[in-house]
Write a protein that holds these residues in place. Structure first.
Motif, PDB file in Angstrom:
ATOM      1  N   GLY A 199       0.604   8.512  -6.369  1.00 33.45           N
ATOM      2  CA  GLY A 199       0.746   9.940  -6.060  1.00 33.45           C
ATOM      3  C   GLY A 199       1.560  10.669  -7.114  1.00 33.45           C
ATOM      4  O   GLY A 199       1.186  11.755  -7.565  1.00 33.45           O
ATOM      5  N   ILE A 200       2.668  10.053  -7.524  1.00 37.16           N
ATOM      6  CA  ILE A 200       3.500  10.664  -8.559  1.00 37.16           C
ATOM      7  C   ILE A 200       2.740  10.692  -9.887  1.00 37.16           C
ATOM      8  O   ILE A 200       2.704  11.718 -10.579  1.00 37.16           O
ATOM      9  CB  ILE A 200       4.835   9.910  -8.708  1.00 37.16           C
ATOM     10  N   ALA A 201       2.127   9.570 -10.252  1.00 40.40           N
ATOM     11  CA  ALA A 201       1.397   9.491 -11.524  1.00 40.40           C
ATOM     12  C   ALA A 201       0.263  10.509 -11.567  1.00 40.40           C
ATOM     13  O   ALA A 201       0.066  11.193 -12.577  1.00 40.40           O
ATOM     14  CB  ALA A 201       0.855   8.073 -11.737  1.00 40.40           C
ATOM     15  N   ALA A 211      -1.922  15.560 -13.607  1.00 38.28           N
ATOM     16  CA  ALA A 211      -2.686  16.769 -13.291  1.00 38.28           C
ATOM     17  C   ALA A 211      -1.895  18.046 -13.591  1.00 38.28           C
ATOM     18  O   ALA A 211      -2.439  19.140 -13.521  1.00 38.28           O
ATOM     19  CB  ALA A 211      -3.093  16.754 -11.818  1.00 38.28           C
ATOM     20  N   ASP A 212      -0.630  17.898 -13.932  1.00 40.07           N
ATOM     21  CA  ASP A 212       0.250  19.040 -14.154  1.00 40.07           C
ATOM     22  C   ASP A 212       0.054  19.615 -15.550  1.00 40.07           C
ATOM     23  O   ASP A 212       0.780  19.287 -16.481  1.00 40.07           O
ATOM     24  CB  ASP A 212       1.705  18.601 -13.945  1.00 40.07           C
ATOM     25  N   ALA A 213      -0.927  20.472 -15.699  1.00 36.86           N
ATOM     26  CA  ALA A 213      -1.229  21.073 -17.002  1.00 36.86           C
ATOM     27  C   ALA A 213      -0.101  21.984 -17.482  1.00 36.86           C
ATOM     28  O   ALA A 213       0.061  22.205 -18.680  1.00 36.86           O
ATOM     29  CB  ALA A 213      -2.531  21.860 -16.924  1.00 36.86           C
ATOM     30  N   SER A 214       0.698  22.503 -16.562  1.00 38.82           N
ATOM     31  CA  SER A 214       1.776  23.414 -16.936  1.00 38.82           C
ATOM     32  C   SER A 214       2.944  22.681 -17.583  1.00 38.82           C
ATOM     33  O   SER A 214       3.757  23.300 -18.251  1.00 38.82           O
ATOM     34  CB  SER A 214       2.279  24.153 -15.691  1.00 38.82           C
ATOM     35  N   GLY A 225      11.944   7.667 -15.084  1.00 34.19           N
ATOM     36  CA  GLY A 225      11.543   7.566 -16.487  1.00 34.19           C
ATOM     37  C   GLY A 225      10.140   8.093 -16.708  1.00 34.19           C
ATOM     38  O   GLY A 225       9.871   8.775 -17.702  1.00 34.19           O
ATOM     39  N   LEU A 226       9.243   7.797 -15.778  1.00 35.56           N
ATOM     40  CA  LEU A 226       7.874   8.308 -15.868  1.00 35.56           C
ATOM     41  C   LEU A 226       7.870   9.835 -15.825  1.00 35.56           C
ATOM     42  O   LEU A 226       7.145  10.491 -16.580  1.00 35.56           O
ATOM     43  CB  LEU A 226       7.028   7.732 -14.722  1.00 35.56           C
ATOM     44  N   ARG A 227       8.700  10.401 -14.965  1.00 38.72           N
ATOM     45  CA  ARG A 227       8.776  11.862 -14.865  1.00 38.72           C
ATOM     46  C   ARG A 227       9.279  12.484 -16.170  1.00 38.72           C
ATOM     47  O   ARG A 227       8.786  13.524 -16.601  1.00 38.72           O
ATOM     48  CB  ARG A 227       9.682  12.259 -13.698  1.00 38.72           C
ATOM     49  N   VAL A 228      10.271  11.855 -16.782  1.00 45.03           N
ATOM     50  CA  VAL A 228      10.790  12.369 -18.054  1.00 45.03           C
ATOM     51  C   VAL A 228       9.729  12.221 -19.138  1.00 45.03           C
ATOM     52  O   VAL A 228       9.472  13.150 -19.901  1.00 45.03           O
ATOM     53  CB  VAL A 228      12.101  11.650 -18.449  1.00 45.03           C
ATOM     54  N   GLU A 274       0.836  -1.207   0.000  1.00 43.74           N
ATOM     55  CA  GLU A 274       0.000   0.000   0.000  1.00 43.74           C
ATOM     56  C   GLU A 274       0.871   1.257   0.000  1.00 43.74           C
ATOM     57  O   GLU A 274       0.528   2.247  -0.644  1.00 43.74           O
ATOM     58  CB  GLU A 274      -0.969  -0.004   1.186  1.00 43.74           C
ATOM     59  N   GLY A 275       1.970   1.216   0.728  1.00 41.54           N
ATOM     60  CA  GLY A 275       2.890   2.351   0.739  1.00 41.54           C
ATOM     61  C   GLY A 275       3.487   2.598  -0.636  1.00 41.54           C
ATOM     62  O   GLY A 275       3.538   3.738  -1.110  1.00 41.54           O
ATOM     63  N   LEU A 276       3.923   1.532  -1.296  1.00 39.23           N
ATOM     64  CA  LEU A 276       4.476   1.672  -2.642  1.00 39.23           C
ATOM     65  C   LEU A 276       3.410   2.135  -3.627  1.00 39.23           C
ATOM     66  O   LEU A 276       3.668   2.987  -4.479  1.00 39.23           O
ATOM     67  CB  LEU A 276       5.105   0.355  -3.099  1.00 39.23           C
ATOM     68  N   ARG A 277       2.211   1.612  -3.489  1.00 40.64           N
ATOM     69  CA  ARG A 277       1.110   2.037  -4.355  1.00 40.64           C
ATOM     70  C   ARG A 277       0.808   3.525  -4.130  1.00 40.64           C
ATOM     71  O   ARG A 277       0.595   4.273  -5.083  1.00 40.64           O
ATOM     72  CB  ARG A 277      -0.140   1.191  -4.085  1.00 40.64           C
ATOM     73  N   PHE A 278       0.798   3.935  -2.880  1.00 41.47           N
ATOM     74  CA  PHE A 278       0.589   5.348  -2.546  1.00 41.47           C
ATOM     75  C   PHE A 278       1.613   6.221  -3.275  1.00 41.47           C
ATOM     76  O   PHE A 278       1.268   7.246  -3.869  1.00 41.47           O
ATOM     77  CB  PHE A 278       0.697   5.549  -1.025  1.00 41.47           C
ATOM     78  N   TYR A 279       2.867   5.822  -3.236  1.00 43.09           N
ATOM     79  CA  TYR A 279       3.926   6.607  -3.854  1.00 43.09           C
ATOM     80  C   TYR A 279       3.753   6.670  -5.370  1.00 43.09           C
ATOM     81  O   TYR A 279       3.729   7.759  -5.959  1.00 43.09           O
ATOM     82  CB  TYR A 279       5.308   6.032  -3.508  1.00 43.09           C
ATOM     83  N   VAL A 280       3.634   5.517  -5.986  1.00 39.75           N
ATOM     84  CA  VAL A 280       3.535   5.462  -7.451  1.00 39.75           C
ATOM     85  C   VAL A 280       2.297   6.209  -7.940  1.00 39.75           C
ATOM     86  O   VAL A 280       2.366   7.016  -8.871  1.00 39.75           O
ATOM     87  CB  VAL A 280       3.546   3.999  -7.944  1.00 39.75           C
TER      88      VAL A 280
END
Length: 179
Positions: free
Chosen positions: A89-91, A96-99, A166-169, A81-87
């Motif tokens: 949350g980042i995703a 949601a980052d329209a900018s 990689g997801l962030r890039v 659940e902690g790992l799912r929360f992190y992944v």
């Protein structure tokens, strides 16, 4: 006798963060920082010694936010659940980052890490902290039987961290959400 500072340093760092995040370090001018913060160049230099030190303060503040997010991941009773929360949350934050700003650390790594030893070292520590947090959660999950013990926790931590980076890039290119 020195005049007292007539501005809030936290506000200055907050406002400077937005400028650096949107424009990058190199493209941000002192004039941009003056405009965004309402603080004169001389006051910025007096408080931080220059643009680079202000940027370091911005990264330090962002690192604090990152550490809080990692602690929230580690606070989950269930490792999965902690790992799912992190992944998730980042995703969710990236989608949601329209900018298109993405992650300030990722942006900084791409822009400066190859040329700025001090920034490179700071980012290495950030990434080491992240891997260590993942490692603690994965090890706890293995001990609880939630995660297979066949996989080395250090390798899993590195894989997870690199996948997230990689997801962030990838998110910077604003891909089709269905991909």
């Amino acid at each position: 006798m020195a005049r007292p500072q007539a501005f809030d340093t936290d506000d200055l760092i907050r406002d400077a963060t937005i400028v650096f995040w949107e424009k990058g370090y190199r493209s941000t001018t002192i004039r941009d920082l003056e405009t965004a913060t309402g603080i004169a160049e001389s006051s910025i230099y007096h408080a931080f010694g220059g643009k680079h030190r202000l940027f370091e303060a911005v990264l330090d503040r962002y690192r604090g936010r990152s550490r809080q997010f990692l602690r929230r991941m580690e606070d989950h009773k269930s490792a999965l659940e902690g790992l799912r929360f992190y992944v998730m949350g980042i995703a969710q934050a990236l989608s949601a980052d329209a900018s298109g700003r993405g992650c300030l650390f990722t942006n900084t790594a791409i822009e400066l890490a190859a040329h700025d030893e001090q920034i490179r070292e700071e980012l290495r520590q950030v990434y080491a902290d992240t891997r260590a947090a993942f490692g603690r959660v994965i090890t706890r999950g293995q001990q609880a039987g939630e995660i297979t013990r066949r996989m080395n926790p250090e390798y899993l931590s590195r894989f997870l961290q690199q996948s997230m980076e990689g997801l962030r890039v990838l998110a910077k290119s604003k891909p089709d959400p269905g991909l």
